[in-house]
Design a protein around this motif. Structure first.
Motif, PDB file in Angstrom:
ATOM      1  N   GLY A  87      36.035  32.594  31.866  1.00  0.00           N
ATOM      2  CA  GLY A  87      36.884  33.442  30.132  1.00  0.00           C
ATOM      3  C   GLY A  87      37.716  32.465  29.729  1.00  0.00           C
ATOM      4  N   GLY A  88      38.078  32.137  31.022  1.00  0.00           N
ATOM      5  CA  GLY A  88      39.107  31.041  31.409  1.00  0.00           C
ATOM      6  C   GLY A  88      40.531  31.407  31.428  1.00  0.00           C
ATOM      7  N   SER A  89      41.540  32.352  32.028  1.00  0.00           N
ATOM      8  CA  SER A  89      41.697  33.007  32.661  1.00  0.00           C
ATOM      9  C   SER A  89      42.379  32.441  34.185  1.00  0.00           C
ATOM     10  N   VAL A  90      43.570  32.372  34.201  1.00  0.00           N
ATOM     11  CA  VAL A  90      44.051  31.759  35.871  1.00  0.00           C
ATOM     12  C   VAL A  90      44.382  32.499  36.812  1.00  0.00           C
ATOM     13  N   GLU A  91      43.427  32.523  37.849  1.00  0.00           N
ATOM     14  CA  GLU A  91      44.276  33.109  39.097  1.00  0.00           C
ATOM     15  C   GLU A  91      44.842  32.194  39.745  1.00  0.00           C
ATOM     16  N   ALA A  92      46.644  32.627  40.179  1.00  0.00           N
ATOM     17  CA  ALA A  92      46.746  32.162  40.773  1.00  0.00           C
ATOM     18  C   ALA A  92      46.947  32.612  42.400  1.00  0.00           C
ATOM     19  N   ASN A  93      45.829  32.804  43.066  1.00  0.00           N
ATOM     20  CA  ASN A  93      46.099  33.235  44.187  1.00  0.00           C
ATOM     21  C   ASN A  93      45.597  32.493  45.189  1.00  0.00           C
ATOM     22  N   GLU A  94      46.670  31.587  45.669  1.00  0.00           N
ATOM     23  CA  GLU A  94      46.765  30.666  46.781  1.00  0.00           C
ATOM     24  C   GLU A  94      46.027  31.286  48.551  1.00  0.00           C
ATOM     25  N   VAL A  97      36.854  50.315  36.858  1.00  0.00           N
ATOM     26  CA  VAL A  97      35.700  50.146  36.554  1.00  0.00           C
ATOM     27  C   VAL A  97      34.974  48.993  36.152  1.00  0.00           C
ATOM     28  N   VAL A  98      34.608  49.084  37.228  1.00  0.00           N
ATOM     29  CA  VAL A  98      33.490  47.241  37.477  1.00  0.00           C
ATOM     30  C   VAL A  98      32.420  47.294  36.626  1.00  0.00           C
ATOM     31  N   ARG A  99      32.844  46.861  35.397  1.00  0.00           N
ATOM     32  CA  ARG A  99      31.306  46.780  34.288  1.00  0.00           C
ATOM     33  C   ARG A  99      30.721  45.576  33.976  1.00  0.00           C
ATOM     34  N   SER A 100      30.780  44.041  35.167  1.00  0.00           N
ATOM     35  CA  SER A 100      30.783  43.155  34.289  1.00  0.00           C
ATOM     36  C   SER A 100      30.678  42.214  36.011  1.00  0.00           C
ATOM     37  N   PRO A 101      30.321  41.856  36.704  1.00  0.00           N
ATOM     38  CA  PRO A 101      30.901  40.108  36.940  1.00  0.00           C
ATOM     39  C   PRO A 101      31.649  39.914  37.202  1.00  0.00           C
ATOM     40  N   ARG A 102      31.743  39.403  36.215  1.00  0.00           N
ATOM     41  CA  ARG A 102      33.070  38.921  35.778  1.00  0.00           C
ATOM     42  C   ARG A 102      34.475  39.881  36.019  1.00  0.00           C
ATOM     43  N   ASP A 103      34.387  40.563  36.223  1.00  0.00           N
ATOM     44  CA  ASP A 103      35.760  42.135  35.772  1.00  0.00           C
ATOM     45  C   ASP A 103      35.117  41.625  38.012  1.00  0.00           C
ATOM     46  N   ALA A 104      33.896  42.043  38.287  1.00  0.00           N
ATOM     47  CA  ALA A 104      34.229  41.744  40.263  1.00  0.00           C
ATOM     48  C   ALA A 104      35.434  40.155  39.814  1.00  0.00           C
ATOM     49  N   ILE A 105      34.623  39.573  40.205  1.00  0.00           N
ATOM     50  CA  ILE A 105      35.447  38.121  40.414  1.00  0.00           C
ATOM     51  C   ILE A 105      36.838  38.099  40.183  1.00  0.00           C
ATOM     52  N   VAL A 106      37.148  38.709  38.956  1.00  0.00           N
ATOM     53  CA  VAL A 106      38.656  38.464  38.492  1.00  0.00           C
ATOM     54  C   VAL A 106      39.266  39.543  39.506  1.00  0.00           C
ATOM     55  N   ARG A 107      38.685  40.463  40.153  1.00  0.00           N
ATOM     56  CA  ARG A 107      40.054  40.846  41.460  1.00  0.00           C
ATOM     57  C   ARG A 107      39.466  40.415  42.546  1.00  0.00           C
ATOM     58  N   GLY A 108      38.584  39.179  42.334  1.00  0.00           N
ATOM     59  CA  GLY A 108      38.584  39.186  44.378  1.00  0.00           C
ATOM     60  C   GLY A 108      37.277  39.862  44.261  1.00  0.00           C
ATOM     61  N   ILE A 109      36.145  39.889  44.174  1.00  0.00           N
ATOM     62  CA  ILE A 109      35.371  40.452  44.353  1.00  0.00           C
ATOM     63  C   ILE A 109      34.138  39.913  44.267  1.00  0.00           C
TER      64      ILE A 109
END
Length: 527
Positions: free
Chosen positions: A6-13, A91-103
């Motif tokens: 979705g374009g949001s940046v993850e800053a986790n290094e 609540v993990v509604r979709s694979p995108r929700d999971a990916i954003v949390r690092g799953i």
């Protein structure tokens, strides 16, 4: 480092040191319940996932392992229960929700675009393929690969890569998305022994770097070799949680199955009578090229009565084309095939089956079943118009159902309703149905392409024992194609190794060594 879809940046290094050493679980799944219609797939399951360790999930087909991880990765929604992430309900509604949390989940069947390069597959969907970023993105990927001891040619097209290399592409693709939790579904399937060793080493190093790795596997010894903790599921329940240091392979199998494991399966040695005519002979068989397919090159093989001939090779090295050439689904352009005393070149597939040939296809979904039909209709598919299932062109439904019930009990097919639609079955249970169908009659030649793929320990043992019985007791010839070398070595009289459409060697029992065969499968040795 990257952007999500979705374009949001993850800053986790990377994983923070405080997270690595924390005693609290990164994720807790509590009292998770999942139903599929009347089927209870998960019954109040609890599980904890820690950073910096490998957690192995073990269980038979239908135990709930993949269902549980599909809930965590956003493919399914739980009917009851909760997920805590860093101690807070989510609540993990979709694979995108999971990916954003690092799953991130790496599935058993690869999701790579074959015509793309390795680099293109790794960065696809992350927003990293914008113009002007090519050099920096390449450096990021190269650095990430080096940090995790993954060696890849970033410019190679995926379609030409061995399965073991493609598996590494999938893992690097997942790592590029900055996961905290990496779920690996059967990551050692279809690998040579050397590649398995390399993969297990990679998994250990990922945990050492602070990632949480969930290792879904049916291979108990691999779980013991790589996991710190092991959780066992059976029939949707957690049967136990253990440190790998406090259990043995036999105790794990017993907890998975609910019974003590049977003795090791060993095929008695076989020698064909000198006068016995081969059931199957291929002489200098070649096939024409077609887009994206391996060409068979001068194949010479014989299959004798009462013999189990194994075909070893990494998936995609001509095994499917070999079976298709025997079944005349793919006509040879050179050489000859002799099957049960006749030339099958002019026969239809149905006529070949009527000769006494049974076939367990590699692709159980596309080639094996009709998902909208019932278990009993699928069980007799191909035999539905002959006795005892059809008399004077009238189908005997009761005979079909009775036969299907016997197979359901014998192979422990779930759900055990003969009138259930096959489309609701798990992959492993569909595989059981296909094996039961293939051995329904007393075939003279059995072409078994990965017949135990996706099956649990008990059913794998049952299938192999049935193949041995068909061979030793009924005199059938069995062509067993498999990427599981332990399985081949346990039952085969001879093993032919395929590499890029050629048979590079045929070994008898005295020559069988898994590392030697593995080297041949990779093109690095000959018989």
């Amino acid at each position: 480092m990257v952007q999500d879809a979705g374009g949001s940046v993850e800053a986790n290094e990377g994983i923070e040191e405080s997270d690595r050493t924390a005693n609290n679980p990164l994720v807790s799944m509590r009292s998770v319940v999942k139903r599929f219609g009347s089927i209870l797939a998960l019954d109040h399951v609890d599980i904890e996932i820690m950073l910096g360790e490998v957690l192995a999930l073990l269980g038979e087909n239908g135990a709930g392992k993949s269902t549980l991880m599909n809930i965590l990765s956003g493919l399914y929604r739980a009917d009851e229960g909760e997920i805590l992430f860093e101690g807070k309900p989510i609540v993990v509604r979709s694979p995108r929700d999971a990916i954003v949390r690092g799953i991130i989940m790496v599935h058993q069947h690869f999701e790579l675009i074959q015509n793309f390069t390795v680099l293109e597959n790794i960065i696809i969907g992350t927003g990293s393929n914008e113009k002007g970023k090519e050099k920096s993105v390449r450096k990021e990927v190269e650095k990430l690969a080096a940090e995790n001891n993954i060696t890849l040619d970033l410019d190679a097209r995926v379609k030409g890569l061995p399965v073991g290399v493609q598996q590494k592409v999938e893992i690097l693709k997942a790592l590029y998305r900055n996961p905290k939790i990496l779920i690996l579904d059967e990551p050692t399937s279809n690998l040579t022994p050397q590649e398995v060793d390399s993969m297990l080493s990679t998994i250990r190093k990922l945990a050492e770097k602070g990632y949480a790795v969930i290792f879904i596997t049916h291979k108990v010894r691999e779980a013991l070799a790589v996991a710190k903790r092991i959780t066992i599921l059976r029939n949707g329940h957690v049967m136990g949680k253990f440190s790998s240091s406090e259990v043995t392979a036999d105790s794990l199998v017993e907890m998975m199955m609910g019974a003590k494991p049977s003795s090791n399966l060993e095929s008695s040695s076989h020698t064909s009578p000198p006068s016995a005519e081969p059931l199957l002979t291929l002489s200098d068989v070649r096939t024409g090229s077609s887009k994206g397919r391996i060409t068979l090159k001068d194949i010479n093989l014989t299959l004798n009565p009462g013999e189990i001939l194994g075909i070893a090779g990494v998936s995609g090295n001509g095994q499917k084309e070999l079976v298709e050439a025997i079944m005349m689904l793919r006509k040879p352009t050179h050489g000859s095939v002799r099957l049960l005393g006749v030339d099958p070149m002019r026969l239809s597939t149905k006529e070949i089956i009527e000769l006494g040939v049974s076939y367990i296809p590699e692709d159980r979904l596309d080639d094996g079943i009709l998902p909208s039909m019932t278990l009993y209709e699928n069980m007799v598919l191909g035999s539905h118009d002959i006795e005892p299932f059809s008399k004077r062109w009238i189908m005997d439904r009761d005979a079909m159902i009775e036969t299907t019930r016997d197979a359901i009990e014998r192979y422990r097919i779930y759900p055990p309703q003969s009138e259930a639609r096959v489309g609701v079955l798990s992959g492993g249970n569909i595989q059981k149905l296909l094996v039961g169908r293939a051995l329904l009659s007393r075939p003279k030649v059995i072409l078994a392409h990965n017949p135990t793929r996706g099956l649990d320990t008990r059913t794998t043992d049952l299938v192999l024992r049935n193949l041995v019985a068909q061979s030793r007791e009924n005199g059938a010839g069995v062509l067993l194609l498999s990427e599981d070398l332990d399985e081949l070595i346990s039952v085969c009289d001879r093993i032919a190794v395929m590499f890029r459409g050629e048979v590079v060697g045929v070994l008898d029992r005295q020559q069988m060594d898994r590392y030697r065969i593995g080297a041949m499968m990779a093109g690095g040795a000959t018989a």
